[in-house]
Enzyme design. Structure first.
Site, PDB file in Angstrom:
ATOM      1  N   THR A  47       0.826  -1.207   0.000  1.00 57.14           N
ATOM      2  CA  THR A  47       0.000   0.000   0.000  1.00 57.14           C
ATOM      3  C   THR A  47       0.860   1.257   0.000  1.00 57.14           C
ATOM      4  OG1 THR A  47      -1.693  -1.235   1.218  1.00 57.14           O
ATOM      5  CG2 THR A  47      -1.925   1.151   1.188  1.00 57.14           C
ATOM      6  N   TYR A 135       4.613 -12.432   5.040  1.00 59.13           N
ATOM      7  CA  TYR A 135       3.549 -11.763   4.283  1.00 59.13           C
ATOM      8  C   TYR A 135       3.126 -12.668   3.136  1.00 59.13           C
ATOM      9  CZ  TYR A 135       1.563  -8.045   1.218  1.00 59.13           C
ATOM     10  OH  TYR A 135       0.769  -7.278   0.402  1.00 59.13           O
ATOM     11  N   LYS A 163       1.044 -12.439   8.081  1.00 63.78           N
ATOM     12  CA  LYS A 163      -0.039 -11.638   7.508  1.00 63.78           C
ATOM     13  C   LYS A 163      -0.539 -12.382   6.281  1.00 63.78           C
ATOM     14  CE  LYS A 163      -0.883  -7.446   4.804  1.00 63.78           C
ATOM     15  NZ  LYS A 163      -0.270  -6.264   4.160  1.00 63.78           N
ATOM     16  N   VAL A 205      -4.152  -6.271   9.349  1.00 64.73           N
ATOM     17  CA  VAL A 205      -3.344  -5.260   8.667  1.00 64.73           C
ATOM     18  C   VAL A 205      -4.245  -4.659   7.596  1.00 64.73           C
ATOM     19  CG1 VAL A 205      -1.217  -4.751   7.429  1.00 64.73           C
ATOM     20  CG2 VAL A 205      -1.260  -6.609   9.112  1.00 64.73           C
TER      21      VAL A 205
END
Length: 294
Positions: A47, A135, A163, A205
């Protein structure tokens, strides 16, 4: 080692002004998160347009974020790269600068084997002395951790969390049953936050929390207090926003939403482009319907 990966962590946007970092807007973005007591902020993740930052910009972004936050909330850096040596450099620099932890995905594009993924993270683990969050973002990286690889990596002392941006809602329960109790699972998919946490997750998240950290925080607090009815009502209210933020590639919609609310300029770097007129109107209508204000 204290596990900082839990609760509400905002995957922050990176503000630009012309072709440089907008550090004044960065302060505005981070203070908005601190105001509503998020549990951490991820800097230079997907992001945050991590792949569009130079190494010098990356360092400046982390250094400035730490100065602004001044230990009020944890700062987590993104250290993803398909080049293991460069990912190690990012991890080492993050440690040197003083972030509280970092996150990394499996190397993208080159599609390593599970052994290659393990070795990549083993190298990152050796390059630092701070907490690490795995991730899982297979739509971005083209590969994913197997359950067995997550188990192997969870045995490394500084790898403390995963995540997961997927939609396999059996996965958190599968992982929960094989890893140690203090290995945390967080969703990176706003739309499944409640379902994921019902299956063994302990956090989120979030992209949406860039603009609604107060509502996202309230949602999680209701959930943790077993007020499922109210948590569901909040979640259902936010669903149109979650969906709108992914009608184009992230972070295109959230960058426009933040701009519309006065947090930053609507500047995004190629190969990403500004939101279409249709997306802008969709975002504006949802912001109005939810009475979102900064």
């Amino acid at each position: 080692m204290h596990n900082i990966f839990k609760g509400l962590i905002t995957a922050a946007i990176t503000p630009f002004k012309d072709n440089t970092l907008d550090l004044d807007a960065l302060e505005k973005i981070l203070e908005h998160q601190i105001k509503y007591e998020v549990d951490g902020v991820l800097i230079a993740g997907s992001t945050g347009e991590c792949s569009n930052l130079s190494f010098e910009e990356y360092k400046l972004l982390l250094q400035t974020s730490l100065e602004i936050v001044n230990k009020r909330i944890p700062i987590i850096s993104g250290c993803s790269s398909n080049n293991t040596a460069y990912a190690r450099e990012l991890a080492a620099e993050s440690t040197k600068i003083g972030v509280d932890g970092f996150m990394a995905s499996p190397p993208s594009y080159i599609k390593p084997t599970q052994e290659g993924i393990y070795k990549h993270f083993e190298a990152l683990h050796e390059a630092c002395n701070i907490p690490i969050m795995l991730y899982s973002a297979p739509t971005r990286s083209g590969v994913d951790f197997s359950d067995e690889t997550i188990l192997r990596l969870s045995k490394l002392s500084r790898i403390l969390a995963l995540k997961d941006c997927g939609v396999d809602l059996e996965r958190p329960m599968r992982i929960r049953t094989i890893v140690k109790e203090d290995f945390n699972l967080l969703t990176g998919n706003d739309e499944v936050v409640l379902a994921f946490n019902a299956q063994g997750g302990v956090g989120w998240v979030s992209v949406a929390s860039n603009i609604v950290p107060n509502i996202c925080k309230e949602l999680l607090e209701k959930w943790y207090k077993n007020d499922v009815k109210e948590a569901l009502e909040i979640h259902q209210r936010l669903l149109p926003l979650y969906k709108a933020l992914f009608v184009e590639s992230n972070p295109i919609p959230i960058k426009y939403a933040a701009h519309y609310l006065g947090l930053c300029a609507n500047k995004i770097r190629l190969p990403l482009t500004e939101a279409s007129y249709k997306t802008k109107k969709q975002i504006e209508n949802i912001i109005t319907s939810l009475s979102i204000k900064i």
